[in-house]
Design an enzyme around this catalytic site. Structure first.
Site, PDB file in Angstrom:
ATOM      1  N   LYS A  36       0.807  -1.245  -0.050  1.00  0.00           N
ATOM      2  CA  LYS A  36       0.007   0.003  -0.012  1.00  0.00           C
ATOM      3  C   LYS A  36       1.005   1.197  -0.088  1.00  0.00           C
ATOM      4  O   LYS A  36       0.387   2.179  -0.496  1.00  0.00           O
ATOM      5  CB  LYS A  36      -1.017   0.094   1.060  1.00  0.00           C
ATOM      6  CG  LYS A  36      -0.469   0.073   2.608  1.00  0.00           C
ATOM      7  CD  LYS A  36      -1.592   0.279   3.612  1.00  0.00           C
ATOM      8  CE  LYS A  36      -0.757   0.300   5.081  1.00  0.00           C
ATOM      9  NZ  LYS A  36      -0.143   1.695   5.288  1.00  0.00           N
ATOM     10  N   THR A  37       2.052   1.056   0.846  1.00  0.00           N
ATOM     11  CA  THR A  37       2.753   2.579   0.754  1.00  0.00           C
ATOM     12  C   THR A  37       3.400   2.859  -0.482  1.00  0.00           C
ATOM     13  O   THR A  37       3.497   3.958  -1.106  1.00  0.00           O
ATOM     14  CB  THR A  37       3.992   2.391   1.746  1.00  0.00           C
ATOM     15  OG1 THR A  37       3.490   1.853   2.940  1.00  0.00           O
ATOM     16  CG2 THR A  37       4.962   3.400   1.992  1.00  0.00           C
ATOM     17  N   ASP A 222      -4.223   7.652   4.592  1.00  0.00           N
ATOM     18  CA  ASP A 222      -3.440   6.166   4.716  1.00  0.00           C
ATOM     19  C   ASP A 222      -4.108   5.535   6.028  1.00  0.00           C
ATOM     20  O   ASP A 222      -4.576   6.298   6.896  1.00  0.00           O
ATOM     21  CB  ASP A 222      -2.138   6.168   4.835  1.00  0.00           C
ATOM     22  CG  ASP A 222      -1.407   4.761   5.139  1.00  0.00           C
ATOM     23  OD1 ASP A 222      -2.018   3.752   4.551  1.00  0.00           O
ATOM     24  OD2 ASP A 222      -0.118   4.676   5.491  1.00  0.00           O
ATOM     25  N   GLU A 223      -4.000   4.179   6.311  1.00  0.00           N
ATOM     26  CA  GLU A 223      -4.780   3.478   7.283  1.00  0.00           C
ATOM     27  C   GLU A 223      -6.238   4.227   7.850  1.00  0.00           C
ATOM     28  O   GLU A 223      -6.469   4.453   8.935  1.00  0.00           O
ATOM     29  CB  GLU A 223      -3.919   3.789   8.577  1.00  0.00           C
ATOM     30  CG  GLU A 223      -2.455   3.278   8.459  1.00  0.00           C
ATOM     31  CD  GLU A 223      -2.125   1.787   8.387  1.00  0.00           C
ATOM     32  OE1 GLU A 223      -3.283   1.071   8.386  1.00  0.00           O
ATOM     33  OE2 GLU A 223      -1.075   1.594   8.613  1.00  0.00           O
ATOM     34  N   GLN A 259      -7.693  -5.030   9.873  1.00  0.00           N
ATOM     35  CA  GLN A 259      -6.578  -4.512  10.489  1.00  0.00           C
ATOM     36  C   GLN A 259      -7.167  -3.369  11.350  1.00  0.00           C
ATOM     37  O   GLN A 259      -6.288  -2.530  11.798  1.00  0.00           O
ATOM     38  CB  GLN A 259      -5.486  -4.018   9.704  1.00  0.00           C
ATOM     39  CG  GLN A 259      -4.812  -5.344   8.914  1.00  0.00           C
ATOM     40  CD  GLN A 259      -3.517  -5.134   8.348  1.00  0.00           C
ATOM     41  OE1 GLN A 259      -2.604  -4.737   8.748  1.00  0.00           O
ATOM     42  NE2 GLN A 259      -3.442  -4.845   6.734  1.00  0.00           N
ATOM     43  N   ARG A 622       2.369 -10.287  10.307  1.00  0.00           N
ATOM     44  CA  ARG A 622       3.709  -9.509  10.521  1.00  0.00           C
ATOM     45  C   ARG A 622       4.906 -10.441  10.184  1.00  0.00           C
ATOM     46  O   ARG A 622       6.049  -9.863   9.803  1.00  0.00           O
ATOM     47  CB  ARG A 622       4.041  -9.013  11.964  1.00  0.00           C
ATOM     48  CG  ARG A 622       3.034  -8.271  12.714  1.00  0.00           C
ATOM     49  CD  ARG A 622       2.695  -6.816  11.913  1.00  0.00           C
ATOM     50  NE  ARG A 622       1.486  -7.141  10.789  1.00  0.00           N
ATOM     51  CZ  ARG A 622       1.452  -6.331   9.850  1.00  0.00           C
ATOM     52  NH1 ARG A 622       2.023  -5.331   9.478  1.00  0.00           N
ATOM     53  NH2 ARG A 622       0.075  -6.766   9.244  1.00  0.00           N
TER      54      ARG A 622
END
Length: 743
Positions: A36-37, A222-223, A259, A622
């Site tokens: 996503k980044t 973002d997020e 998330q 992770r």
């Protein structure tokens, strides 16, 4: 298929669609590890290089300063130094920039202080004391939490009062109203105010809103799953609607409902789940290809998260191959669990498969780190606990920052009260009480009260002289700010003039030596701030003490987390909440028991269990190459063993994905309880016979075996016995909960 456009090079078709989308609102549902980044940075670069957007027309919002810095750097690599005119920042940083320009409309000076949680709590405590509230019945910390929740819902004091449903909430409303007045008179805002007040400015002042609406043509968030109601509303105000006469900004939000783990902070999952309802013309792009983990790890994560009902279907997949199976281990106790982890870390290191610096241990609550720390220390295995006392929370650092805040803003009452007698200068509580009475009768500020201390007959001469010296010193230091002297020079002057450094340097306490080092470190931080390259400054920024304090105030928790090469050679220990956004080649997910994870307070609450399951999903995803899942048969709680069944999240992972390390693993593996939603069954022990025990008597314990009573204390429910169990050593058992039987 390879793209001819270098800005789209290396992107999969879904990523390309997200980067090139033009027009209506865009929701990018980005699964864990799906790049996503990369999508966000390429989209920003694409807006400038291919769609003619000016950098100052772009507002990109992230949740941490670290993420903002990385994004700005990566965009600059793609399009060059023009990227510096973009606003890439956290919600709070963006709001501070808006409020420095617009806060005067709400009656704030542009050098307002920003109160952290500790400052806010001190002020609420003062307000409660002034209102004569019993601290036991009305805890300041609970008020702080309730006021914070109100602000996150955009409820001011009067809105909150109108919504109260009981007498306790009415008291909270009264405290909230006084607290807010005190903040305003101190020219200060707490963290929640930064967003609340920005929304207020945009809603109350059309010309202010028009200014930012005309400027920001592209808003990227973002997020998005972590936004609360106030942040959601801020984005709505900045993007705007067709009805306002200015074309809405082009909105792009990136996030993953799976998330969303910050419900306890006010984040509302509805913001992402109902994005298409909020923006009916929205386009959705789903990123499912994972670039981080092996397929076995992803299959485990997918299997767990699909148990949640309120979610959009998504299935992560990888081209990295199946990878190693997950390793499961059922420990006897938390000590056995920590020793297993220690041995595995060493084994992986010996076999050159994974270094300690590639390894993370995730647990549900901070308290779980203790046993790992003990075991690692004994084994000389280097480790780092993320989330200890952070640099900016240390007393001496907070003292120095309070001095600096007063020098910039002398109305900052909380900072003034903190430093007035630090180091000790004979200004006691009694003298301050007289100042308080005077300021209330004269309707003046605390600072003005200090300036006029000589008018207050009751203050002893010595205290009055010390107050005069203090005020004179602060006034002299304020002159340095007016003269635009560099922050590092002002900090050194404050250290010298205040006596902070002299007091610590003269001490023989070795801890004070460390404190001096911390103060020096703050000088180093200010030098770094001053030496930032010109291109990293926003167009409306200048180097100043106020700017430095703002930067320090906005350093987020997550910015303290080691990342990438910074792991060094040490194992990283952290809570699952802290782990979000990170990745490690080797991950140990520990404490997988119902009552530990999922946490005992969430059992029986369907929504809470769903959030815990999302937390499990975050933990699982992770891991890049190796994933270990461990649980303990029993662990000590308040000095007595408690027995918890295996976590339901373990049950939800297909058995063929886990290779159990224990010989008797099958007997440990619990029966599947998919529909179990109540609290875990309580450990059943033999009836305690505390009152019949005597020192020297022999007893039997279900886990520790035969033992001899060494000593007894307490009675009734609080009866305790210290029993020597030979190889298990001495155990102090609360007999009400411990299954002991007299022989």
């Amino acid at each position: 298929m390879m793209s001819a456009d270098p800005l789209l090079e290396g992107l999969n078709p879904q990523q390309q669609a997200a980067v090139t989308h033009a027009g209506g609102p865009l929701l990018v549902v980005a699964g864990a590890g799906s790049g996503k980044t990369r999508v966000l940075t390429r989209r920003i670069a694409y807006l400038m290089a291919r769609r003619g957007a000016a950098p100052y027309e772009i507002l990109a919002i992230t949740f941490t300063n670290k993420a903002a810095g990385e994004m700005k750097e990566r965009v600059a690599e793609l399009v060059g130094p023009i990227a510096r005119s973009m606003w890439v920042s956290t919600f709070h940083s963006a709001c501070v920039r808006i409020l420095r320009q617009e806060g005067a409309r709400l009656g704030y000076g542009n050098s307002f202080s920003i109160y952290d949680q500790a400052d806010s709590l001190r002020l609420i405590t003062i307000v409660c004391k002034e209102l004569n509230l019993d601290a036991k019945r009305y805890p300041a910390r609970q008020f702080q939490s309730m006021i914070s929740n109100a602000k996150n819902e955009l409820l001011g004091p009067s809105d909150y009062l109108n919504a109260t449903q009981n007498q306790f909430e009415q008291v909270v409303a009264e405290v909230y109203a006084v607290y807010q007045k005190r903040l305003q008179s101190a020219n200060a805002m707490d963290f929640d105010d930064l967003i609340l007040k920005t929304v207020e400015v945009l809603q109350k002042f059309p010309e202010s809103k028009a200014r930012f609406r005309s400027r920001f043509r592209h808003v990227l968030v973002d997020e998005y799953q972590d936004t609360n109601h106030a942040q959601y509303q801020l984005i709505r105000e900045l993007v705007g609607t067709d009805a306002e006469g200015i074309a809405p900004a082009e909105l792009c939000v990136v996030g993953d409902a799976d998330q969303s783990i910050y419900g306890f902070r006010g984040a509302t999952i509805r913001n992402i789940l109902q994005f298409e309802l909020d923006y009916p013309k929205a386009t959705s792009v789903l990123l499912e290809q994972n670039y981080r983990s092996t397929q076995n790890i992803l299959n485990a994560a997918n299997a767990v998260i699909t148990q949640n009902e309120s979610r959009k279907e998504k299935n992560l997949w990888s081209e990295a191959g199946s990878g190693a199976p997950l390793t499961g281990y059922v420990a006897e106790s938390e000590h056995d669990e920590a020793e297993f982890v220690r041995d595995e870390v060493r084994k992986l290191q010996r076999e050159n498969l994974s270094q300690p610096g590639d390894t993370a241990i995730f647990y549900r609550t901070n308290a779980q780190s203790r046993v790992f720390e003990e075991v690692f220390m004994r084994a000389a295995l280097p480790y780092k606990v993320v989330g200890g006392v952070r640099f900016y929370e240390r007393k001496e650092v907070k003292d120095l920052l309070a001095y600096l805040r007063v020098v910039v803003n002398h109305n900052d009452e909380i900072s003034l009260r903190r430093i007035i007698n630090v180091p000790k200068r004979a200004i006691g509580d009694k003298a301050l009480d007289y100042i308080d009475s005077f300021t209330q009768s004269e309707y003046t500020s605390f600072w003005q009260g200090l300036n006029r201390a000589n008018e207050i007959a009751d203050i002893p001469n010595r205290a009055a002289a010390s107050i005069h010296e203090f005020v004179t010193m602060i006034s002299a230091l304020q002159t340095l700010v007016e003269a635009k002297v560099r922050p590092s020079v002002i900090i050194e002057a404050v250290l010298e003039q205040s006596g902070l450094l002299t007091e610590l340097s003269a001490s023989t306490d070795p801890q004070d030596e460390v404190r001096v080092e911390n103060l020096k470190e703050l000088v180093a931080v200010s030098l770094e701030y001053e030496e930032r390259p010109f291109e990293s400054l926003g167009e409306d920024e200048e180097i100043s003490l106020a700017g430095f304090l703002e930067q320090v105030s906005l350093v987020a928790d997550a910015d303290q987390i080691p990342d990438g090469e910074d792991h060094g050679g040490v194992v990283t220990l952290m809570t699952l909440h802290t782990a979000k956004g990170l990745e490690f080649p080797t991950v140990f997910l520990v404490g997988l028991e119902d009552g530990i994870f999922p946490h005992s307070r969430t059992l029986g609450e369907a929504k809470e269990i769903e959030e815990e399951r999302r937390l499990a999903y975050v933990g699982l995803t992770r891991a890049q190459q190796r994933l270990f899942l461990t649980r303990a048969e029993y662990r000590s709680t308040w000095g007595a063993p408690s027995y918890n069944p295996a976590s339901r999240f373990l049950d939800e992972i297909p058995e063929e994905l886990i290779q159990w390390r224990n010989k008797s693993a099958t007997s440990f593996k619990p029966a599947v309880r998919r529909n179990f939603s109540g609290p875990p069954p309580k450990a059943t022990g033999k009836k305690s016979v505390a009152m019949e025990l005597a020192v020297g008597e022999r007893v039997s314990h279900d886990t520790f075996g035969l033992g001899t009573v060494v000593s007894l204390s307490g009675e009734g429910d609080r009866a305790e016995a210290t029993i020597n169990f030979g190889t298990f050593g001495e155990k102090r058992l609360l007999l009400r909960y411990a299954p002991v039987e007299k022989l």
